[in-house]
Design a protein around this motif. Sequence first.
Motif, PDB file in Angstrom:
ATOM      1  N   LEU A 166       0.946  -0.835   0.225  1.00 15.27           N
ATOM      2  CA  LEU A 166      -0.349   0.403   0.076  1.00 15.27           C
ATOM      3  C   LEU A 166       0.714   1.306  -0.121  1.00 15.27           C
ATOM      4  CD1 LEU A 166      -2.931  -0.866   2.347  1.00 15.27           C
ATOM      5  CD2 LEU A 166      -2.671  -1.046  -0.175  1.00 15.27           C
ATOM      6  N   LYS A 210      -1.652  -0.386   8.722  1.00 13.48           N
ATOM      7  CA  LYS A 210      -1.702   1.345   8.735  1.00 13.48           C
ATOM      8  C   LYS A 210      -0.633   2.043   9.075  1.00 13.48           C
ATOM      9  CE  LYS A 210      -5.051   1.896   6.357  1.00 13.48           C
ATOM     10  NZ  LYS A 210      -4.847   2.100   4.917  1.00 13.48           N
ATOM     11  N   GLN A 265       2.303   1.406   7.257  1.00 15.49           N
ATOM     12  CA  GLN A 265       2.118   1.766   5.356  1.00 15.49           C
ATOM     13  C   GLN A 265       2.424   3.667   5.769  1.00 15.49           C
ATOM     14  OE1 GLN A 265      -1.871   1.624   4.098  1.00 15.49           O
ATOM     15  NE2 GLN A 265      -1.744   3.381   2.337  1.00 15.49           N
ATOM     16  N   ARG A 310      -5.183  -1.070  -5.552  1.00 12.05           N
ATOM     17  CA  ARG A 310      -4.333  -0.190  -4.790  1.00 12.05           C
ATOM     18  C   ARG A 310      -5.773   0.287  -3.587  1.00 12.05           C
ATOM     19  NH1 ARG A 310      -3.210   3.803  -2.071  1.00 12.05           N
ATOM     20  NH2 ARG A 310      -1.205   4.302  -0.977  1.00 12.05           N
ATOM     21  N   ASP A 312      -6.786  -1.665  -0.065  1.00 10.38           N
ATOM     22  CA  ASP A 312      -6.719  -0.035   1.174  1.00 10.38           C
ATOM     23  C   ASP A 312      -8.647  -0.201   1.593  1.00 10.38           C
ATOM     24  OD1 ASP A 312      -5.847   1.351   2.900  1.00 10.38           O
ATOM     25  OD2 ASP A 312      -5.612   2.841   1.345  1.00 10.38           O
ATOM     26  N   ARG A 348       2.489   3.772  -4.363  1.00  5.09           N
ATOM     27  CA  ARG A 348       1.391   4.156  -5.446  1.00  5.09           C
ATOM     28  C   ARG A 348       1.165   3.528  -6.710  1.00  5.09           C
ATOM     29  NH1 ARG A 348      -0.949   7.157  -2.262  1.00  5.09           N
ATOM     30  NH2 ARG A 348      -0.134   8.499   0.255  1.00  5.09           N
TER      31      ARG A 348
END
Length: 230
Positions: free
Chosen positions: A45, A118, A121, A53, A57, A48
Amino acid sequence: MLDLESIQAVLAEPLVAQALCLTAEVALATLAIHLVAGLALGYALAQRGWFGRGWVDALVTLPLVFPPVATGFVLLLLLGRRGLVGSWLGEHWAIEVVFSFWGVLIASVLAGLPLVVKPIQSALEAVSGRLAEAARVLGKGELEIFLRVLLPNIRGALVAGLVLGLGRSLGEVGITLMLGGNVGGRTTTVSLEIYNAVSGGEFERAAALSLVLGLVSLGLFAVLKRLGAV
């Protein structure tokens, strides 16, 4: 009044002992899966521009914003004996997810996964560009860059994510009720035992179990934080 004697009496109950063992097994398996899946999804994630994606997500984040019982119901429809995935698993692999250890494990993993992914990421997005490019200039491969350059720089975020994810997983009730079924001696975790005790008006029993779960959680968190500080 809650005292050491009453706590020992609660812990001596066979159903409680089974719930503690199941919770420990699920917690350790969840931690291992969170480590691997969290790093893989967090890394993916953080990159880009690849197709799908946004959908990945959204699926990862969904357990944070969707009610746990509703999430469990959707998973029950998918993984149940007549569900799209559940029927295939039963037919080809003789695996039944609902009302089994696997149902409890899936509930635990999914509940805490967003809180692991998260932070990883975000940390990778902050450091991957400049550090990875510098390593590539020096001729390093992608796997070596991840293991020797990026991973040491996101260790704090990784440990924080694992701590948050494990805490969320240990307290999971809604999804587990749907997939595990709260079968005493088989799929009842300590959190579900607390839920059952409160439902039955056994508040002293619930308090004893809450105290034990809290102490275990603090111990696991201390170990993880210690590892993150090394």
